[in-house]
Write a protein that holds these residues in place. Sequence first.
Motif, short mmCIF file in Angstrom:
data_model
loop_
_atom_site.label_atom_id
_atom_site.label_comp_id
_atom_site.label_asym_id
_atom_site.label_seq_id
_atom_site.Cartn_x
_atom_site.Cartn_y
_atom_site.Cartn_z
N PRO A 245 0.82 -1.21 0.00
CA PRO A 245 0.00 0.00 0.00
C PRO A 245 0.85 1.26 0.00
CG PRO A 245 0.13 -0.90 2.20
CD PRO A 245 0.80 -1.90 1.29
N ASN A 246 0.32 2.32 -0.56
CA ASN A 246 0.88 3.64 -0.36
C ASN A 246 0.52 4.10 1.05
OD1 ASN A 246 1.66 3.74 -3.16
ND2 ASN A 246 -0.47 4.26 -3.63
N VAL A 247 1.29 5.04 1.56
CA VAL A 247 1.04 5.55 2.92
C VAL A 247 1.13 7.07 2.90
CG1 VAL A 247 1.81 5.56 5.32
CG2 VAL A 247 2.03 3.47 3.96
N VAL A 248 0.10 7.72 3.44
CA VAL A 248 0.11 9.17 3.65
C VAL A 248 -0.07 9.43 5.14
CG1 VAL A 248 -1.02 11.37 3.19
CG2 VAL A 248 -0.80 9.68 1.36
N THR B 60 5.57 7.51 -8.58
CA THR B 60 5.24 6.11 -8.83
C THR B 60 5.03 5.38 -7.52
OG1 THR B 60 7.60 5.56 -8.94
CG2 THR B 60 6.48 6.06 -11.02
N GLU B 61 4.31 4.29 -7.59
CA GLU B 61 4.02 3.51 -6.38
C GLU B 61 5.08 2.43 -6.18
OE1 GLU B 61 0.03 2.15 -7.13
OE2 GLU B 61 -0.84 4.04 -6.47
N LEU C 220 -6.44 11.99 -3.76
CA LEU C 220 -6.32 10.53 -3.79
C LEU C 220 -7.49 9.90 -4.56
CD1 LEU C 220 -5.23 9.89 -0.09
CD2 LEU C 220 -3.85 9.43 -2.13
N GLU C 221 -8.68 10.41 -4.36
CA GLU C 221 -9.84 9.86 -5.06
C GLU C 221 -9.82 10.22 -6.54
OE1 GLU C 221 -13.47 10.85 -3.12
OE2 GLU C 221 -12.96 9.78 -1.27
N ARG C 222 -9.42 11.43 -6.85
CA ARG C 222 -9.43 11.87 -8.25
C ARG C 222 -8.49 11.02 -9.10
NH1 ARG C 222 -8.73 16.71 -7.25
NH2 ARG C 222 -6.53 17.07 -7.75
N PHE C 223 -7.39 10.58 -8.52
CA PHE C 223 -6.42 9.77 -9.27
C PHE C 223 -6.54 8.28 -8.97
CE2 PHE C 223 -4.76 14.02 -9.53
CZ PHE C 223 -4.22 14.09 -10.80
N GLY C 224 -7.61 7.91 -8.28
CA GLY C 224 -7.86 6.50 -8.02
C GLY C 224 -6.90 5.87 -7.04
N ARG C 225 -6.18 6.67 -6.30
CA ARG C 225 -5.18 6.12 -5.38
C ARG C 225 -5.73 5.87 -3.98
NH1 ARG C 225 0.77 8.54 -7.11
NH2 ARG C 225 1.03 6.96 -8.73
N HIS C 226 -6.97 6.26 -3.76
CA HIS C 226 -7.58 5.99 -2.47
C HIS C 226 -7.80 4.50 -2.25
CE1 HIS C 226 -10.84 5.96 -5.37
NE2 HIS C 226 -11.67 5.43 -4.47
#
Length: 491
Positions: free
Chosen positions: A4-7, A176-177, A266-272
Amino acid sequence: MSRPNVVVIMADQLKATALPQYGNPYVLAPSLDRLADQGVRYDLAFTPHPLCTPSRVSLWTGAYPHNHGVRTNELTAPRDRDNYLRAFHRAGYNLALLGKNHCFGADDLRLFDVYKDFSHTGRTDGGDERDTRFRRWMSDANYSQLWEARTAPLAAGDCPAARVTEESCRFIESTTEPFLLWMSLPEPHEPYHAPEPFASMYDPDEIQIPAWEATEAADEPVRRRLYRELCGFAGIDDRALREAVAMYYAMISFVDSCVGRVLDTLERFGRHRDTIVVFVSDHGDFGGERGLMVKCNSLVDALTRIPLLISVPGAAGAGTVVDDPVSLIDVMPTLARLAGMETIEESRGRNLPGLELATQPRSAVFAEYGAGATPMTYHTGVDAAGALPVTLRPLLRAAEAEGRPKMVRTSRWKYIYDPLDPIDELYDLAVDPFELHNLAADPDFSEVIADMRHQLLDWSINTEDARPVPLYFSASDLAPTSDAHFAPFGG
């Protein structure tokens, strides 16, 4: 969600009970409502040290200040100790620190793929004309008192928190992830100022300050009495206090708007769908309690109890509230486990409950202050402050470093032991949430005192620094031989 990504969004000096999620009826924070609805809210989260750098190093090491050694604001994370920044770097994460650092030294900062440092007055590397204007205004504003509230002269989008948010959103969009972003907002730390429209959101006359009688100051522990006297809070005007609290709330709503922009990005780029989001603070603020603002070397809940919200995509229990005590040192070990990584060797944090990880809930949390420096008595400090404001900062630093007070906090009780103060502290938070009635001298609570002291002593012994001590001899020197001759203690 294998990697997962982490913020990690960290506010600076935000006490838990200033937020609506923790019972404040005045503050508007819809973005944090949104995050809490998506994830888990920890009702009893605490910092291990209510000062910026020690708490931040504790976050990234998963260790207590007396383990990692950073017990003042003038130090950085130790070079000879592992930390979770290095662990995520070893795991191949793209790393960003955007905002206030107050944690890492040069060696660790080089691990960030993107690093832009913002203080309370803007970019620390000089920045642009917005930083120049803001710093000039800060200088001209002449904050003579810690509690003064002012309206920031910049448009909301030009203020440090908004610019940190802008850089953070740009990183989310472009990197990048997998990535780990530490978005470290410099608000709502003093000086208390917010841009419009936030600055006018709260009417000071409508804010209720927790009840407190000025006559109670005589019974306070020495540290808090000294802070009150040195910083002029003994004569604070009720209107000025309400204005400061109103502006503190305005800064919190400003922070909330920044959180909303990140969630939208995050939602706009689908990363949520594959990003864990954490919202937390390093420590709190008096926020009007006891007629005080800002912070000092005290271990009251206003300074030690922090907000903690975590959203993990796909995890069960969205909207869950966990009422087990948890510590800031638990955050990074938990994130490492969620990312499929092992915790670092010297970490003392536990997996946070409520996130589908095997965990052993804590029955108590602990905090500490000081660095063992020379005691400063109440009268010594007040007498030395005759040349204020010139001597204020070194006096406060000396007061911050003196001694080594410690706290143990359960869901109901708090006990504070300070070897430099004749007054122990015991509070029943179930009936006294603002810690106004010290029960330590009441014989009816002697069993509670004994139990809390036992827990504090047990923690002190079991978490004592276990680093190997360098020896002046080799283990091979001790191998027995038939003709060995031993001289006592050597030369």
